[in-house]
Design a protein around this motif. Structure first.
Motif, PDB file in Angstrom:
ATOM      1  N   GLY A 456      16.077  23.899 -29.617  1.00  0.00           N
ATOM      2  CA  GLY A 456      15.546  24.799 -28.832  1.00  0.00           C
ATOM      3  C   GLY A 456      14.320  24.413 -28.201  1.00  0.00           C
ATOM      4  N   SER A 457      13.606  25.265 -27.439  1.00  0.00           N
ATOM      5  CA  SER A 457      12.340  25.042 -26.511  1.00  0.00           C
ATOM      6  C   SER A 457      11.680  26.086 -26.239  1.00  0.00           C
ATOM      7  N   THR A 458      10.263  25.942 -25.894  1.00  0.00           N
ATOM      8  CA  THR A 458       9.459  27.138 -25.666  1.00  0.00           C
ATOM      9  C   THR A 458       8.605  26.596 -24.729  1.00  0.00           C
ATOM     10  N   PHE A 459       7.777  27.512 -24.176  1.00  0.00           N
ATOM     11  CA  PHE A 459       6.667  26.949 -22.996  1.00  0.00           C
ATOM     12  C   PHE A 459       5.097  27.177 -23.660  1.00  0.00           C
ATOM     13  N   ALA A 460       4.213  26.284 -23.167  1.00  0.00           N
ATOM     14  CA  ALA A 460       2.981  25.974 -23.558  1.00  0.00           C
ATOM     15  C   ALA A 460       2.131  25.388 -22.670  1.00  0.00           C
ATOM     16  N   PHE A 461       0.967  25.690 -22.425  1.00  0.00           N
ATOM     17  CA  PHE A 461      -0.123  25.135 -21.557  1.00  0.00           C
ATOM     18  C   PHE A 461      -0.566  23.689 -22.063  1.00  0.00           C
ATOM     19  N   SER A 502      -3.735  30.484 -22.964  1.00  0.00           N
ATOM     20  CA  SER A 502      -4.437  30.071 -21.713  1.00  0.00           C
ATOM     21  C   SER A 502      -5.733  29.662 -22.048  1.00  0.00           C
ATOM     22  N   SER A 503      -6.565  30.264 -22.837  1.00  0.00           N
ATOM     23  CA  SER A 503      -8.069  30.031 -22.782  1.00  0.00           C
ATOM     24  C   SER A 503      -8.204  28.602 -23.381  1.00  0.00           C
ATOM     25  N   ILE A 504      -7.529  28.391 -24.100  1.00  0.00           N
ATOM     26  CA  ILE A 504      -7.778  26.987 -24.678  1.00  0.00           C
ATOM     27  C   ILE A 504      -7.428  25.841 -23.839  1.00  0.00           C
ATOM     28  N   SER A 505      -6.439  25.809 -23.155  1.00  0.00           N
ATOM     29  CA  SER A 505      -6.054  24.963 -22.077  1.00  0.00           C
ATOM     30  C   SER A 505      -7.095  24.987 -20.980  1.00  0.00           C
ATOM     31  N   PHE A 506      -7.625  26.336 -20.804  1.00  0.00           N
ATOM     32  CA  PHE A 506      -8.545  26.380 -19.510  1.00  0.00           C
ATOM     33  C   PHE A 506      -9.743  25.626 -20.141  1.00  0.00           C
ATOM     34  N   CYS A 553      -7.451  22.987 -13.107  1.00  0.00           N
ATOM     35  CA  CYS A 553      -6.117  23.213 -13.179  1.00  0.00           C
ATOM     36  C   CYS A 553      -5.412  22.955 -14.644  1.00  0.00           C
ATOM     37  N   ILE A 554      -4.293  23.690 -14.813  1.00  0.00           N
ATOM     38  CA  ILE A 554      -3.560  23.418 -16.097  1.00  0.00           C
ATOM     39  C   ILE A 554      -2.060  23.381 -15.582  1.00  0.00           C
ATOM     40  N   ALA A 555      -1.379  22.798 -16.318  1.00  0.00           N
ATOM     41  CA  ALA A 555       0.080  22.835 -16.256  1.00  0.00           C
ATOM     42  C   ALA A 555       0.763  23.819 -17.364  1.00  0.00           C
ATOM     43  N   LEU A 556       1.908  24.116 -17.202  1.00  0.00           N
ATOM     44  CA  LEU A 556       2.978  25.010 -17.963  1.00  0.00           C
ATOM     45  C   LEU A 556       3.967  24.036 -18.290  1.00  0.00           C
ATOM     46  N   CYS A 557       3.977  23.744 -19.517  1.00  0.00           N
ATOM     47  CA  CYS A 557       5.105  22.702 -19.854  1.00  0.00           C
ATOM     48  C   CYS A 557       6.237  23.434 -20.869  1.00  0.00           C
ATOM     49  N   GLU A 558       7.452  22.816 -20.862  1.00  0.00           N
ATOM     50  CA  GLU A 558       8.416  23.254 -21.738  1.00  0.00           C
ATOM     51  C   GLU A 558       8.367  22.286 -22.839  1.00  0.00           C
ATOM     52  N   VAL A 559       8.488  22.689 -24.004  1.00  0.00           N
ATOM     53  CA  VAL A 559       8.064  21.762 -25.282  1.00  0.00           C
ATOM     54  C   VAL A 559       9.436  21.963 -26.299  1.00  0.00           C
ATOM     55  N   ILE A 560      10.040  20.715 -26.680  1.00  0.00           N
ATOM     56  CA  ILE A 560      11.084  21.054 -27.599  1.00  0.00           C
ATOM     57  C   ILE A 560      10.399  21.606 -29.042  1.00  0.00           C
ATOM     58  N   THR A 561      10.943  22.602 -29.641  1.00  0.00           N
ATOM     59  CA  THR A 561      10.503  23.224 -31.061  1.00  0.00           C
ATOM     60  C   THR A 561      11.188  22.642 -32.082  1.00  0.00           C
ATOM     61  N   SER A 562      11.121  21.152 -32.256  1.00  0.00           N
ATOM     62  CA  SER A 562      11.498  20.493 -33.408  1.00  0.00           C
ATOM     63  C   SER A 562      10.511  20.342 -34.642  1.00  0.00           C
ATOM     64  N   LYS A 563      11.042  19.738 -35.684  1.00  0.00           N
ATOM     65  CA  LYS A 563       9.882  19.640 -36.673  1.00  0.00           C
ATOM     66  C   LYS A 563       8.941  18.604 -36.271  1.00  0.00           C
TER      67      LYS A 563
END
Length: 615
Positions: A456-461, A502-506, A553-563
């Protein structure tokens, strides 16, 4: 070669069409598509017939078409290379129509075939005549391949190879050994769930849509074959390729099948090889999405001489906002006190007054001269308001290296960036400067999708100062922990740092040119609220171009939710670079930021992200 009078009379009353022709200098008096009684008067070498039939047997009847020029003893063989296996995003970045085959056109001597002159090679897509630069790269590759094969090819040699193969089918033949050596004759289950990866964990988890991804992982392509009943099915990549796209396929099914299979091996990995010398890129972090010229000086000269870089005008016309962003990123990296570390790659630009020397040379870096040329690059806004040729003349007067530098900035970008229209923008990001950003090459994207199927995957900045993105677009998003590229430290270990908040990545993006102090969440919230208290009617109209040099600027990435994904509260660390892929990119001007309270794990945010991706 003469036609009988009866044939000429028969032909005179017929009209011939060629829907798939690329329409390049074909005299009208050429006779092609000749059938019936006329065909008997045109001698076609039997080995050519055998090779054509082999293509039809191994692929489909529509995989090959033939046009005969009987008067001049020539024949055009069009081989249809299916590129439907390419992901839609990859095809768009490569400017390939994935629903239409790439045509490989070979012109042979009709009566001599392999004993005749070396065939000419052309590569095109019938509906994609403009900007099909991939065709130029593939044409060069296949022309070289044909020249190398032609040194030892002959009709007799090929006939001997095929007779050797047929002898294995006799009663005392070694058919079992033959089948073991060639996956093309391996038993093929009709079930569409046939797994292409033998790992027991993957079995049962890969569905039909993932087969295409796995084939890309194997750096090959599946072929569509016909079973005895005429039904179509696919078989896994030929094991003889050994995973290496430059391996020479077998000749046992004829030269036409051989060059088709070689084309299929090369197409998925074109981005991994220089468009000029066809050697693997020497980039430190491996291949990226777009095909590009390598950094070898001879290739840079050839690239310039061949005029491949003449597409700046088209890029400005069709993607001015993207060019504007690329120039801004280049400027930020060049003006950074860390430029000796982060301004990578350094430009390789040929001197227009002396095409045999490099005006900008990575081996002899001159940042001051580079800054002067960059300052003379006129704003993209101005370029869109007048004649491009006139703008170029003005730039040439200011600095003869300004326009060549602009060309390099555009052509060296190895990521796929597209400005998002308002209807596809993420409204909660509160900026009009939103871009689709894809940088992963097909092989990495394939590994990502396979992992996504499993875990599976999710999104993060991901936040990084704009000065770093000049390199990211050309080298990829890499693990900079404990390297000279590291800026903010690695308190939670080695990996790519992400956050659902978002605030952390900003904070990581830096709030203003040259500033790297991480503001608190409260500071970001206050700044965002202050910006939103300005009445709507008094706010300046959003420009399609960047108005300021003070950008973050910041990017929105898709990241794999593995261990492997390590979560330390709202700071995530992914040590596996293959498990992070950029999807969107957001730019803010003059220290403005989006909503500091965005959480990508909230259902409403995820729903909005999927809406934009789905559209």
């Amino acid at each position: 070669m003469f036609l009988s009078l009866q044939c000429l009379q028969d032909i005179k009353g017929q009209s011939w069409t060629d829907e798939e022709s690329d329409g390049e200098n074909e005299p009208e008096q050429f006779l092609y598509g000749i059938q019936g009684s006329c065909a008997a008067d045109l001698y076609r070498h039997p080995q050519l017939d055998a090779d054509i039939e082999a293509v039809k047997d191994i692929y489909t009847d529509s995989a090959v078409s033939v046009r005969e020029y009987g008067i001049i003893d020539d024949v055009d063989i069009d081989l249809h290379i299916n590129v439907g296996f390419l992901d839609e995003e990859v095809a768009t970045a490569w400017k390939v129509i994935r629903t239409e085959p790439i045509i490989l056109r070979l012109r042979f001597c009709l009566s001599q075939y392999l004993d005749g002159p070396e065939p000419s090679v052309d590569v095109f897509q019938p509906s994609n005549k403009e900007g099909f630069s991939l065709g130029l790269q593939l044409k060069k590759i296949l022309s070289t391949f044909t020249s190398q094969q032609w040194r030892h090819l002959s009709n007799e040699f090929l006939k001997a190879q095929q007779e050797k193969r047929h002898s294995w089918f006799k009663a005392g033949g070694t058919i079992k050994k033959f089948r073991a050596g060639l996956s093309i004759f391996s038993p093929i289950p009709k079930s569409p769930s046939f797994p292409l990866i033998q790992d027991t964990v993957l079995k049962g988890k890969l569905s039909v849509p993932e087969l295409r991804v796995t084939r890309l992982m194997n750096r090959s392509i599946s072929c569509t074959m016909k079973n005895p009943k005429g039904e179509l099915f696919s078989y896994p990549p030929n094991s003889q390729a050994g995973g290496h796209c430059k391996n020479i396929p077998t000749l046992e099914y004829g030269f036409l099948v051989q060059i088709m299979k070689y084309s299929e091996q090369r197409i998925p990995t074109l981005n991994e090889y220089c468009v000029v010398c066809d050697e693997q890129h020497v980039f430190q972090n491996g291949s990226m999405l777009k095909p590009a010229v390598c950094t070898r000086e001879l290739c840079v000269f050839s690239f310039y001489t061949l005029g491949v870089m003449s597409g700046a005008a088209e890029e400005v016309a069709t993607g001015a906002e993207v060019v504007d962003l690329l120039v801004a990123m280049c400027r930020a990296a060049l003006e950074s006190p860390r430029k000796s570390i982060i301004f990578e790659p350094y430009p390789s630009v040929v001197d227009p007054s002396d095409p045999k020397t490099l005006a900008f040379n990575p081996k002899k870096k001159n940042y001051e001269r580079l800054q002067k040329a960059l300052d003379s690059v006129m704003s993209i806004r101005e370029m869109t308001q007048g004649s491009y040729l006139e703008i170029k003349k003005q730039m040439d007067k200011l600095d003869p290296l300004a326009h060549p530098l602009l060309q390099w900035i555009i052509s060296s970008n190895r990521s796929h960036i597209v400005k998002l229209p308002l209807s596809r923008q993420l409204k909660f990001m509160h900026t009009s400067h939103q871009f689709l950003l894809l940088s992963s090459p097909p092989a990495k994207e394939a590994r990502f999708r396979t992992a996504k199927k499993l875990y599976g995957s999710t999104f993060a900045f991901h936040g990084s100062h704009i000065e770093n993105w000049h390199s990211v677009l050309r080298n990829g998003l890499v693990n900079a922990s404990y390297t000279k590229l590291q800026l903010h430290g690695a308190a939670y270990g080695k990996g790519i740092y992400l956050s659902p908040i978002s605030s952390i990545s900003f904070g990581y993006s830096g709030m203003g040119k040259g500033q790297h102090r991480m503001p608190t969440k409260n500071e970001l919230v206050q700044r965002y609220n202050r910006m939103n208290t300005i009445p709507q009617q008094s706010r300046p109209i959003q420009s399609r171009f960047l108005q300021s040099r003070n950008l973050n600027c910041i990017a929105l990435c898709e990241v794999i939710t593995s261990k492997d994904l390590q979560k330390h509260g709202n700071i995530w660390v992914c040590p596996v670079s293959d498990h992070v892929c950029t999807r969107f990119f957001f730019v803010y001007e003059d220290g403005q930021v989006g909503d500091a309270n965005i959480n990508t794990q909230e259902p409403k945010v995820q729903k909005e992200i999927m809406r934009v991706i789905g559209s």
